[in-house]
Design a protein around this motif. Structure first.
Motif, short mmCIF file in Angstrom:
data_model
loop_
_atom_site.label_atom_id
_atom_site.label_comp_id
_atom_site.label_asym_id
_atom_site.label_seq_id
_atom_site.Cartn_x
_atom_site.Cartn_y
_atom_site.Cartn_z
N ILE A 180 38.12 15.18 -28.33
CA ILE A 180 36.74 14.76 -28.05
C ILE A 180 35.97 15.86 -27.33
O ILE A 180 34.79 16.09 -27.59
CB ILE A 180 36.70 13.41 -27.28
CG1 ILE A 180 35.28 12.86 -27.20
CG2 ILE A 180 37.25 13.57 -25.88
CD1 ILE A 180 34.79 12.28 -28.48
N GLY A 181 36.66 16.58 -26.43
CA GLY A 181 36.01 17.69 -25.72
C GLY A 181 35.56 18.78 -26.68
O GLY A 181 34.45 19.29 -26.60
N TYR A 182 36.46 19.13 -27.60
CA TYR A 182 36.12 20.16 -28.60
C TYR A 182 34.96 19.69 -29.47
O TYR A 182 34.01 20.44 -29.72
CB TYR A 182 37.34 20.46 -29.48
CG TYR A 182 36.99 21.32 -30.68
CD1 TYR A 182 36.83 22.70 -30.54
CD2 TYR A 182 36.81 20.75 -31.94
CE1 TYR A 182 36.50 23.48 -31.64
CE2 TYR A 182 36.48 21.53 -33.03
CZ TYR A 182 36.32 22.89 -32.89
OH TYR A 182 35.98 23.67 -33.97
N LEU A 183 35.01 18.44 -29.94
CA LEU A 183 33.97 17.92 -30.83
C LEU A 183 32.61 17.87 -30.13
O LEU A 183 31.58 18.23 -30.71
CB LEU A 183 34.36 16.55 -31.36
CG LEU A 183 35.56 16.53 -32.30
CD1 LEU A 183 36.02 15.10 -32.56
CD2 LEU A 183 35.25 17.25 -33.60
N LEU A 184 32.60 17.44 -28.86
CA LEU A 184 31.34 17.42 -28.10
C LEU A 184 30.80 18.84 -27.91
O LEU A 184 29.60 19.09 -28.11
CB LEU A 184 31.54 16.74 -26.75
CG LEU A 184 31.65 15.22 -26.76
CD1 LEU A 184 32.11 14.71 -25.40
CD2 LEU A 184 30.33 14.59 -27.15
N ALA A 185 31.68 19.76 -27.49
CA ALA A 185 31.25 21.14 -27.25
C ALA A 185 30.76 21.80 -28.53
O ALA A 185 29.74 22.49 -28.54
CB ALA A 185 32.39 21.94 -26.63
N ARG A 186 31.50 21.59 -29.62
CA ARG A 186 31.12 22.19 -30.90
C ARG A 186 29.79 21.63 -31.40
O ARG A 186 28.93 22.38 -31.88
CB ARG A 186 32.23 21.92 -31.93
CG ARG A 186 31.98 22.53 -33.27
CD ARG A 186 32.34 24.00 -33.28
NE ARG A 186 32.24 24.47 -34.65
CZ ARG A 186 31.61 25.57 -35.00
NH1 ARG A 186 31.09 26.36 -34.08
NH2 ARG A 186 31.52 25.93 -36.25
N SER A 187 29.59 20.32 -31.25
CA SER A 187 28.32 19.70 -31.66
C SER A 187 27.17 20.26 -30.85
O SER A 187 26.11 20.60 -31.40
CB SER A 187 28.39 18.19 -31.48
OG SER A 187 29.38 17.63 -32.30
N ARG A 188 27.36 20.36 -29.55
CA ARG A 188 26.31 20.90 -28.67
C ARG A 188 25.97 22.34 -29.05
O ARG A 188 24.80 22.71 -29.13
CB ARG A 188 26.75 20.82 -27.21
CG ARG A 188 25.70 21.34 -26.24
CD ARG A 188 26.19 21.20 -24.79
NE ARG A 188 25.17 21.57 -23.86
CZ ARG A 188 24.96 22.82 -23.42
NH1 ARG A 188 25.72 23.80 -23.85
NH2 ARG A 188 23.99 23.08 -22.55
N THR A 189 27.01 23.13 -29.30
CA THR A 189 26.80 24.53 -29.67
C THR A 189 26.01 24.64 -30.97
O THR A 189 25.09 25.45 -31.10
CB THR A 189 28.15 25.27 -29.79
OG1 THR A 189 28.81 25.20 -28.52
CG2 THR A 189 27.97 26.71 -30.19
N MET A 190 26.36 23.80 -31.94
CA MET A 190 25.65 23.84 -33.22
C MET A 190 24.19 23.42 -33.06
O MET A 190 23.30 24.03 -33.67
CB MET A 190 26.37 22.94 -34.23
CG MET A 190 27.72 23.48 -34.66
SD MET A 190 28.65 22.33 -35.69
CE MET A 190 27.67 22.36 -37.18
N LEU A 191 23.93 22.40 -32.26
CA LEU A 191 22.55 21.97 -32.02
C LEU A 191 21.75 23.08 -31.34
O LEU A 191 20.60 23.35 -31.71
CB LEU A 191 22.53 20.69 -31.19
CG LEU A 191 23.03 19.42 -31.88
CD1 LEU A 191 23.22 18.31 -30.86
CD2 LEU A 191 22.07 19.00 -32.98
N MET A 192 22.35 23.70 -30.33
CA MET A 192 21.66 24.77 -29.61
C MET A 192 21.40 25.96 -30.53
O MET A 192 20.32 26.56 -30.48
CB MET A 192 22.46 25.20 -28.38
CG MET A 192 22.43 24.17 -27.27
SD MET A 192 23.36 24.66 -25.81
CE MET A 192 22.37 26.03 -25.21
N LYS A 193 22.36 26.33 -31.36
CA LYS A 193 22.19 27.46 -32.29
C LYS A 193 21.05 27.19 -33.26
O LYS A 193 20.21 28.06 -33.52
CB LYS A 193 23.51 27.72 -33.03
CG LYS A 193 23.42 28.72 -34.16
CD LYS A 193 23.26 30.13 -33.66
CE LYS A 193 23.36 31.14 -34.78
NZ LYS A 193 22.09 31.65 -35.26
N SER A 194 21.00 25.98 -33.79
CA SER A 194 19.91 25.63 -34.71
C SER A 194 18.57 25.67 -33.99
O SER A 194 17.57 26.15 -34.55
CB SER A 194 20.14 24.23 -35.30
OG SER A 194 21.28 24.22 -36.12
#
Length: 145
Positions: free
Chosen positions: A5-19
């Motif tokens: 869950i930590g990885y999925l949350l961090a990865r989602s946040r990173t993708m949103l910020m990159k976009s």
């Protein structure tokens, strides 16, 4: 790790910020700088300390971001009349105009990343994330067993 869950949350946040970074580059700012402008536009935050607390950003990093936004003519620094040690932050006219555009960018990013989600699924995700935030606000010490 892919199921953490930590990885999925961090990865989602990173993708949103990159976009967001990709779209905001048109205005010469990053997602984080955009968030600062948006936060200041609400009137709820007025000092670097307020912004640091809300974004969990250390003071030195926040100062550098504010310096960059100030140098771009988007943020004003004004001494607080009641306490000269405090510096109040505000938006310039250009900063206020840019802050009006940021919600459109953030919404476009969210719409892209949440395409295919039902309103019910988004509501459920929001309720789960609110519970995570509420659990953190209780400030219980974390114990490792």
């Amino acid at each position: 790790m892919d199921d953490s869950i930590g990885y999925l949350l961090a990865r989602s946040r990173t993708m949103l910020m990159k976009s967001s970074d990709d779209l905001l580059s048109e205005f010469g700012i990053t997602h984080t700088q955009g968030a600062i402008l948006l936060m200041l536009s609400t009137g709820k935050y007025s000092t670097a300390a307020d912004l640091s607390r809300e974004t969990y950003t250390d003071g030195a990093s926040m100062k550098r971001m504010i310096d960059r936004l100030s140098a771009r003519g988007l943020i004003l620094r004004e001494p607080c009349p009641q306490d000269r040690r405090l510096v109040k932050l505000g938006l310039t006219a250009d900063g206020a105009e840019l802050a009006k555009k940021i919600p459109l960018v953030f919404c476009a990013v969210l719409n892209q990343h949440f395409a295919g989600f039902s309103a019910e699924e988004i509501g459920f995700l929001k309720s789960l994330l609110r519970r995570v935030i509420a659990n953190n606000s209780q400030h219980q010490p974390i114990k490792i067993r």
